[in-house]
Design a protein around this motif. Sequence first.
Motif, PDB file in Angstrom:
ATOM      1  N   HIS A 146       0.773  -1.060  -0.149  1.00 51.30           N
ATOM      2  CA  HIS A 146       0.062   0.190   0.018  1.00 51.30           C
ATOM      3  C   HIS A 146       1.031   1.267  -0.007  1.00 51.30           C
ATOM      4  O   HIS A 146       0.488   2.331  -0.520  1.00 51.30           O
ATOM      5  CB  HIS A 146      -0.928   0.069   1.199  1.00 51.30           C
ATOM      6  CG  HIS A 146      -1.861  -1.136   1.282  1.00 51.30           C
ATOM      7  ND1 HIS A 146      -1.738  -2.214   2.039  1.00 51.30           N
ATOM      8  CD2 HIS A 146      -3.184  -1.100   0.588  1.00 51.30           C
ATOM      9  CE1 HIS A 146      -2.674  -3.263   1.485  1.00 51.30           C
ATOM     10  NE2 HIS A 146      -3.555  -2.413   0.857  1.00 51.30           N
ATOM     11  N   ALA A 150       0.909   3.969  -3.104  1.00 45.91           N
ATOM     12  CA  ALA A 150       0.689   5.404  -2.819  1.00 45.91           C
ATOM     13  C   ALA A 150       1.805   6.171  -3.243  1.00 45.91           C
ATOM     14  O   ALA A 150       1.660   7.238  -3.816  1.00 45.91           O
ATOM     15  CB  ALA A 150       0.507   5.635  -1.120  1.00 45.91           C
ATOM     16  N   THR A 176      -1.662  -5.750  -5.559  1.00 46.15           N
ATOM     17  CA  THR A 176      -2.023  -4.785  -4.521  1.00 46.15           C
ATOM     18  C   THR A 176      -1.329  -3.334  -4.797  1.00 46.15           C
ATOM     19  O   THR A 176      -2.188  -2.259  -4.575  1.00 46.15           O
ATOM     20  CB  THR A 176      -1.693  -4.972  -3.208  1.00 46.15           C
ATOM     21  OG1 THR A 176      -2.153  -6.369  -2.913  1.00 46.15           O
ATOM     22  CG2 THR A 176      -2.264  -4.101  -1.879  1.00 46.15           C
ATOM     23  N   LYS A 179      -3.235  -1.722  -7.520  1.00 47.30           N
ATOM     24  CA  LYS A 179      -4.697  -1.006  -7.324  1.00 47.30           C
ATOM     25  C   LYS A 179      -4.368  -0.075  -6.438  1.00 47.30           C
ATOM     26  O   LYS A 179      -5.161   1.040  -6.626  1.00 47.30           O
ATOM     27  CB  LYS A 179      -5.357  -2.393  -6.504  1.00 47.30           C
ATOM     28  CG  LYS A 179      -5.892  -3.427  -7.345  1.00 47.30           C
ATOM     29  CD  LYS A 179      -6.695  -4.636  -6.394  1.00 47.30           C
ATOM     30  CE  LYS A 179      -7.151  -5.589  -7.059  1.00 47.30           C
ATOM     31  NZ  LYS A 179      -7.762  -6.657  -6.331  1.00 47.30           N
ATOM     32  N   THR A 180      -3.448   0.108  -5.367  1.00 53.11           N
ATOM     33  CA  THR A 180      -3.206   1.407  -4.591  1.00 53.11           C
ATOM     34  C   THR A 180      -2.828   2.456  -5.352  1.00 53.11           C
ATOM     35  O   THR A 180      -3.109   3.538  -5.285  1.00 53.11           O
ATOM     36  CB  THR A 180      -2.138   0.866  -3.577  1.00 53.11           C
ATOM     37  OG1 THR A 180      -2.793  -0.513  -2.837  1.00 53.11           O
ATOM     38  CG2 THR A 180      -2.393   2.036  -2.458  1.00 53.11           C
ATOM     39  N   SER A 181      -1.969   2.030  -6.418  1.00 52.62           N
ATOM     40  CA  SER A 181      -1.625   3.170  -7.238  1.00 52.62           C
ATOM     41  C   SER A 181      -2.601   3.960  -8.100  1.00 52.62           C
ATOM     42  O   SER A 181      -2.276   5.059  -8.826  1.00 52.62           O
ATOM     43  CB  SER A 181      -0.560   2.763  -8.250  1.00 52.62           C
ATOM     44  OG  SER A 181      -0.997   2.031  -9.267  1.00 52.62           O
TER      45      SER A 181
END
Length: 282
Positions: A146, A150, A176, A179-181
């Motif tokens: 995460h 970010a 993951t 998706k977080t980016s």
Amino acid sequence: MEKRRNDNGKKERKFGTREKERRPFRPRRDEAPLEEQEQNENQLEGRNAILEVLRSGRDIEKIMVAKGNVEGTIKRIIAMAVEKGVVIQEVSRQKLDEISQTKNHQGVIALVSAHNYVEVEDILAAAREKGEDPFVLLLDGITDPHNLGAILRTAECAGVHGVIIPKRRSVGLNATVGKTSAGAIEYMPVARVTNIVQTMEYLKKEGLWIACADMKGLDHFDTNMKGPLALVIGSEGDGVSRLVKENCDFTASIPMYGKISSLNASVAAALLMYEVVRQRRF
């Protein structure tokens, strides 16, 4: 339940005949139904599948092999992985059983990248094609996907030319992170290197200054971060490792006025990135 007297005058209990209501089965919160469990699209299992992905040239984060299982096809997989510089991790068969999605892993599981990596040279070349001083992030020990996601998102918004991560002690470009980016993984070049310190020496030869984010450094408002720059961000727990810090040109800190003495790694990275933007553009 009610009480009555028997023939000897003693009280005895008489239980009601109503059957106990049966509650519908509900899985535990940590045991979601199989159809609701999130599947990792970047996890490959089985010997033939992993041999094919090695032949294809696709970037692989790491290959996990059951301890003691180095015969036959597994031996070929390990040899090909070593030749390509892929990280090999020996784990217990029980661990493979736990993370297996197919329940037929055959003693080997690979985690492939959600996006292909680039070379450090490609990052510098892209900056020069734009006629801009290179602005690069070096991430030392970021293991939380995460946080990496970010950081990639902010880096793309701040005009960073590329991000460099180590092969070990770091999370890679997994699902993951993607998706977080929020899509930044598609636009932000990421290079994966074997040795961060050697990469820093190469960047210095290419004319970049290396700035280290450190709590004991100079206030980042008073630090000159113009010109060709590589900004080093460490993990939340340990910060930048000793050897990496010793090879930086200077340090930059974020002033803290509250009772908590540290920031989330992605937040700290964002503040420093935009200080570079402020100094360069305003």
